[in-house]
Design a protein around this motif. Structure first.
Motif, short mmCIF file in Angstrom:
data_model
loop_
_atom_site.label_atom_id
_atom_site.label_comp_id
_atom_site.label_asym_id
_atom_site.label_seq_id
_atom_site.Cartn_x
_atom_site.Cartn_y
_atom_site.Cartn_z
N ASN A 24 4.32 3.58 -2.40
CA ASN A 24 3.59 3.46 -1.13
C ASN A 24 4.53 3.74 0.04
O ASN A 24 5.67 3.29 0.07
CB ASN A 24 3.08 2.01 -1.02
N GLY A 25 3.96 4.51 1.04
CA GLY A 25 4.79 4.77 2.23
C GLY A 25 5.95 5.64 1.84
O GLY A 25 6.99 5.63 2.43
N ASP A 26 5.71 6.48 0.81
CA ASP A 26 6.77 7.24 0.19
C ASP A 26 7.18 8.47 0.98
O ASP A 26 8.27 8.95 0.84
CB ASP A 26 6.29 7.76 -1.14
N ILE A 27 6.27 8.93 1.79
CA ILE A 27 6.48 10.26 2.33
C ILE A 27 7.80 10.32 3.09
O ILE A 27 8.63 11.20 2.87
CB ILE A 27 5.29 10.72 3.22
N HIS A 28 8.08 9.33 3.95
CA HIS A 28 9.32 9.50 4.72
C HIS A 28 10.51 9.01 3.91
O HIS A 28 11.61 9.53 4.04
CB HIS A 28 9.23 8.84 6.09
N ASP A 76 3.71 11.35 8.14
CA ASP A 76 2.42 11.11 7.49
C ASP A 76 2.01 12.26 6.61
O ASP A 76 1.21 12.12 5.69
CB ASP A 76 1.33 10.89 8.55
N SER A 101 0.73 10.54 3.38
CA SER A 101 1.12 9.16 3.09
C SER A 101 -0.12 8.31 2.78
O SER A 101 -1.24 8.70 3.13
CB SER A 101 1.83 8.56 4.31
N ARG A 102 0.11 7.17 2.18
CA ARG A 102 -0.99 6.27 1.88
C ARG A 102 -1.69 5.86 3.18
O ARG A 102 -2.91 5.75 3.25
CB ARG A 102 -0.44 5.04 1.15
N GLU A 103 -0.89 5.69 4.23
CA GLU A 103 -1.44 5.24 5.52
C GLU A 103 -2.43 6.27 6.04
O GLU A 103 -3.54 5.92 6.47
CB GLU A 103 -0.27 5.09 6.49
#
Ligand SMILES: [Zn+2]
Length: 602
Positions: free
Chosen positions: A268-272, A164, A314-316
């Protein structure tokens, strides 16, 4: 050299997909910056003896030793690197160059053995410039959101490190503070748009979005040419470029930390995914059992993207934070882009975020190797031109040795060959020339950054810097064809008909340095490369930290960067001697030697 830059290097030569008119402009632009020498002129007599001494045979001999298994890839802090440094200093001494390293440390220290009063002999400098760094061995990070009224209704939510959120620095951090949403974190006077105007960020943790509003909306005020290139650069810097500049500016306003969430949905959800990509194993890159050393020089000026309190999320996680205000990233993007007006606000007083980055360090020592030739003019000899290249490389990973022949034993050989050339050349240019072999380039340009803050000749008296990083390879038809394809312009073919692939040299240099460029053009008239000059604005964020010239750019010094061809073996164990014949390395080193002589003699 870091991968980012390798790609950018291709990018530098290759314009993004362009409209018809722009295509014409691009080829014409390239044509204007191309110097093709049909018949090389005679080398100026004054510099000829040194020029002639630079030869592929001797350079290949030194390169073979530097990239040998014995030196185990010359990683900073390793015996392999220290041996390479000791070897280089013995060559500088052998050729009679003046030492530019440290003065001897006083023996025995303040309470050490009594020294009978001796006439104070002037302490002699050595060739090594030693310095200490902190190595981050492990870091424990956490991010906990607390919201709701005090007592029972207070809820806390912790997020997953590296999934995250990612801290961009190995510097420790402990903060807990209320939250503020500041849109895109942009203050752009030219279009009277300011996300920070209506809020106070002091002692707060600030959440911003990357890029700018209206990425794909032609009506957006951020689509104006120069603004668009600033916020939506064609070649996004791996170091986050503009987002880190924005974050660093908000920190300057007193914010305790800045959270950067991605603007573009596609990421989106790019971090991992980003982390997975970073850890992706490709055919030519074996699994690295452990990542590179994480090092920092205590107290040294940080690059914009190294801010301790800049965290990518992260977007989340961003949506979880904004939920306390019944908002989401998407709802806020819509509010802002509906009228292109900022929509910054403080999140409900009850919600706060606790961020922690605890790092365990150990000290590590390494050294640059520095020597110089004094100028011949009594006044001007106080001024100096610096020529350098990094000596370190990736070292050994498990059973793999990263010999680093091209990266950067070749550049180190260039520096050594030019030092010998100038030492044996009877006539010396008016100004002094400093030769530097850097440590720690692969871990963040550490050696050159340390030098810029501890120079042999003051930075005010430093006229320019020539950087050598990967000079053994040459272009081939395939590489130039690739460039043609990327240009996807007809005119490109005319241009390429003029260039001899093996003789092609793309040369990046800082803009607004006419003397530097004219010395290069004059020298090349005697050397005869097909040179494509690429002048780059002195914008550290645009440059990214690609190689050691960035350290001098950061100090506002004019620079030129010499990197020859592209190779797939970059940063792989396959980067070893049998791939090279020394011809390009000799020619590039002769070009730099002559350009340096001419520039230092102006
Ligand atoms: Zn390199």
């Amino acid at each position: 050299m870091k991968k980012i830059f390798y790609v950018a290097m291709i990018g530098l030569l290759i314009m993004p997909r362009l409209g018809a008119q722009e295509q014409k402009g691009a080829a014409a632009e390239m044509m204007k910056n191309l110097q093709i020498v049909e018949k090389p002129e005679a080398v100026p007599t004054r510099a000829q003896p040194g020029f002639g001494s630079i030869n592929a045979r001797d350079m290949m001999t030194i390169m073979t030793f530097l990239s040998s298994d014995q030196l185990e890839g010359r990683e900073i802090g390793s015996r392999g690197y220290d041996t390479a440094a000791a070897y280089a200093q013995s060559l500088f001494a052998l050729w009679g160059l003046k030492p530019g390293g440290d003065l001897p440390k006083p023996a025995g220290g303040p309470f050490g053995p009594f020294q009978p009063q001796q006439p104070a002999a002037k302490p002699e400098r050595g060739y090594l410039q030693e310095f200490e760094m902190k190595e981050a061995l492990e870091s424990q990070t956490s991010a906990i959101l607390e919201s709701g009224r005090s007592g029972f209704s207070r809820v806390s939510r912790s997020f997953a490190p590296e999934i995250d959120f990612v801290f961009s620095s190995i510097l420790p951090l402990e903060v807990s503070a209320p939250l503020v949403f500041a849109g895109y974190g942009i203050s752009e006077k030219s279009i009277s748009y300011d996300d920070l105007a209506a809020i106070d960020v002091k002692d707060k943790i600030v959440l911003i979005l990357s890029e700018a509003p209206g990425k794909d909306d032609a009506a957006s005020p951020f689509q104006k040419k120069e603004i668009k290139e600033k916020y939506f650069p064609a070649r996004p810097s791996r170091h986050g470029g503009i987002d880190y500049t924005k974050a660093a500016a908000i920190i300057k306003r007193g914010a305790l930390a800045v959270l950067v969430a991605r603007n573009s949905l596609s990421e989106n959800g790019d971090i991992h995914r980003e982390i997975l990509a970073r850890q992706q194993v490709s055919d030519d890159k074996p699994i690295l059992p452990d990542s590179r050393k994480k090092l920092l020089i205590p107290g040294s000026k940080a690059f914009p993207w190294e801010g301790r309190s800049i965290i990518r999320i992260s977007r989340e996680m961003a949506d979880a934070i904004l939920e306390t205000a019944n908002e989401t990233v998407e709802s806020l993007q819509n509010k802002i882009t509906s009228r292109y007006k900022p929509h910054s606000f403080r999140l409900p007083g009850s919600s706060s975020l606790r961020l922690s980055n605890q790092v365990r360090y150990q000290l590590l020592k390494s050294a640059n190797v520095i020597a110089f030739i004094e100028g011949s003019d009594p006044q001007l000899k106080e001024q100096a031109l610096v020529i350098g290249g990094h000596l370190d490389h990736l070292g050994r990973r498990g059973e793999y040795i990263y010999n680093g022949a091209e990266d950067n034993a070749s550049g180190a050989c260039g520096v050594l060959a030019m030092a010998r050339a100038l030492a044996l050349n009877p006539e010396k240019p008016k100004r002094s020339i400093v030769f530097c072999l850097w440590t720690g380039e692969e871990e963040g340009l550490l050696g050159s950054r340390y030098y810029v803050e501890h120079p042999v000749f003051s930075m005010d008296n430093t006229m320019a810097y020539f950087n050598l990083d990967m000079i053994a390879n040459s272009w081939d038809e395939k590489g130039l064809q690739r460039m043609l394809r990327m240009l996807n312009v007809k005119e490109g073919e005319e241009l390429l008909k003029k260039i001899k692939p093996e003789n092609f040299l793309p040369l990046s240099l800082s803009a607004e340095a006419p003397e530097l460029k004219s010395s290069l053009q004059e020298a090349n008239r005697s050397v005869g490369f097909d040179v494509l000059y690429r002048e780059t604005a002195q914008n550290i964020n645009r440059m990214g930290g690609g190689s050691d010239h960035a350290s001098f750019a950061m100090a506002g010094k004019p620079w030129a960067f010499f990197m020859t061809g592209m190779s797939e073996i970059y940063h792989t164990p396959a980067d070893s001697m049998e791939k090279f014949n020394g011809a390009t390395m000799e020619k590039v080193s002769r070009l730099i030697y002559l350009a340096a002589f001419l520039l230092a003699d102006k």
